[in-house]
Enzyme design. Structure first.
Site, mmCIF file in Angstrom:
data_model
loop_
_atom_site.group_PDB
_atom_site.id
_atom_site.type_symbol
_atom_site.label_atom_id
_atom_site.label_comp_id
_atom_site.label_asym_id
_atom_site.label_seq_id
_atom_site.Cartn_x
_atom_site.Cartn_y
_atom_site.Cartn_z
ATOM 1 N N ASP A 289 5.431 4.753 -4.066
ATOM 2 C CA ASP A 289 6.232 4.200 -2.974
ATOM 3 C C ASP A 289 6.427 2.694 -3.105
ATOM 4 O O ASP A 289 5.837 2.045 -3.953
ATOM 5 C CB ASP A 289 5.579 4.530 -1.616
ATOM 6 C CG ASP A 289 4.055 4.381 -1.641
ATOM 7 O OD1 ASP A 289 3.548 3.568 -2.435
ATOM 8 O OD2 ASP A 289 3.372 5.084 -0.877
ATOM 9 N N ASP B 3 -4.405 9.406 8.996
ATOM 10 C CA ASP B 3 -3.666 10.504 9.622
ATOM 11 C C ASP B 3 -3.253 11.572 8.604
ATOM 12 O O ASP B 3 -2.443 12.449 8.894
ATOM 13 C CB ASP B 3 -2.437 9.984 10.361
ATOM 14 C CG ASP B 3 -1.445 9.259 9.464
ATOM 15 O OD1 ASP B 3 -1.715 9.172 8.247
ATOM 16 O OD2 ASP B 3 -0.425 8.779 9.974
ATOM 17 N N GLU C 24 4.782 10.615 6.243
ATOM 18 C CA GLU C 24 4.111 10.512 7.534
ATOM 19 C C GLU C 24 3.974 11.884 8.195
ATOM 20 O O GLU C 24 4.634 12.853 7.805
ATOM 21 C CB GLU C 24 4.911 9.573 8.447
ATOM 22 C CG GLU C 24 5.149 8.183 7.871
ATOM 23 C CD GLU C 24 3.925 7.289 7.915
ATOM 24 O OE1 GLU C 24 2.791 7.807 7.791
ATOM 25 O OE2 GLU C 24 4.079 6.076 8.078
ATOM 26 N N HIS D 202 -1.571 11.267 5.776
ATOM 27 C CA HIS D 202 -0.316 11.144 5.034
ATOM 28 C C HIS D 202 -0.598 10.758 3.589
ATOM 29 O O HIS D 202 -1.562 10.045 3.301
ATOM 30 C CB HIS D 202 0.625 10.128 5.699
ATOM 31 C CG HIS D 202 0.225 8.688 5.505
ATOM 32 N ND1 HIS D 202 -0.451 7.959 6.456
ATOM 33 C CD2 HIS D 202 0.423 7.846 4.464
ATOM 34 C CE1 HIS D 202 -0.652 6.727 6.016
ATOM 35 N NE2 HIS D 202 -0.140 6.637 4.805
#
Length: 314
Positions: free
Chosen positions: A72, A141, A148, A143
């Site tokens: 990314d 979380d 996400e 991801h």
């Protein structure tokens, strides 16, 4: 899916670097046969990168015939910005090894056409023959990359708006000023990573324990995108003890005994002398399977296995 539980985050970095080195060397890359490696950024893989740099300096591995694809990049952040992933990768890894700059692929968050940039990235992976080993980390979380919670589990490389939790977590890199944190990023999709031949996920720290629990002990859920890799044929998750705090005791024991048994078999096949002490430890530990004893014995066997790798016996 395999889960390797190590004592510390440093051990995770060391073990994963040895694994990457072995995978590259076993592949025997050359001018007509490149090893294609998917790479992450962030604090978790830093230890691995430091170890790989040392292995390169010691002549244990070369990246001359390796092509890399990073997961990314932020949108709108200049390449030379200290928090851009271009800067991160060159500063912390690429400039210290013998990789050819043309073989490094990092998404351009400043491209005029971001969608075209994402499509080009997918095409470049395909033209390289697909990713042999994709390494990733996860957020608290669950991801992976910037996929996400709520992301499609068949998604491809695309522009992604970042969740509030991610913005808050990344604020520490931008003087804790939320206004400086990029709100969008380019990211490989879950489907992009799933297409790779093998996936290795690094998870360290108690703050990621619940995410590991969701990835291991519950079903596939698009709200915890890392859980998708339960369905990959070759998923390897490497974690430290702190990251296992939310797992059931029997889950931890199962994976530690599984690793213990596998390593004992490998050492037996490779070196009968090493096996003698390894099997004795394995037999004794069967009598009292406490997590700490399992960790110590697994670490001991991994040290033996690493030594055999360095001696060229495996």
């Amino acid at each position: 899916m395999r889960l390797i539980i190590l004592e510390t985050s440093k051990s995770v970095g060391s073990w994963s670097a040895k694994y990457v080195t072995k995978r590259i060397n076993d592949f025997k890359p050359g001018p007509d046969k490149y090893f294609v490696l998917g790479l992450p950024t962030g604090s978790t893989p830093l230890g691995m990168y430091k170890e790989l740099i040392e292995f390169y300096k010691q002549g244990k591995v070369s990246f001359r015939y390796v092509k890399t694809f990073n997961m990314d990049e932020y949108v709108g952040l200049p390449r030379d910005h200290p928090e851009s992933y271009h800067y991160f990768m060159w500063h912390n890894f690429f400039k210290h090894i013998d990789i050819e700059p043309a073989n490094v692929h990092i998404l351009d968050g400043n491209a005029k056409d971001l969608v075209a940039e994402c499509n080009l990235f997918e095409q470049q992976i395909k033209e390289a023959g697909g990713v042999e080993l994709f390494i990733g980390g996860i957020g608290p979380d669950g991801h992976i990359a910037f996929n996400e919670p709520g992301s499609s589990l068949v998604s491809r490389t695309r522009v992604k708006t970042l969740a509030q939790d991610t913005l808050e977590a990344n604020a520490r890199f931008f003087d804790n000023d939320m206004s400086k944190v990029p709100k969008q990023a380019l990211t490989v999709g879950v489907g992009t990573v799933m297409d790779s031949k093998e996936v290795m996920i690094l998870i360290t720290g108690a703050h990621k324990a619940f995410a590991l629990y969701k990835a291991i002990e519950e079903g596939v859920n698009h709200m915890w995108t890392v859980s998708a890799f339960q369905q990959h044929a070759n998923t390897l998750m490497i974690c430290d003890e702190d990251a296992t705090l939310e797992l059931r005791v029997k889950t931890v024991k199962y994976f530690k005994v599984l690793v213990l048994f596998t390593l004992t078999q490998m050492v037996y096949i490779i070196d009968m002398v090493a096996f003698t002490s390894s099997f004795r430890a394995y037999s004794e530990i069967q009598m009292q399977l406490t997590p700490r004893m399992l960790t110590q014995t697994v670490n001991s066997l991994m040290d033996v296995h690493s030594q055999l790798i360095e001696q060229g016996k495996t």
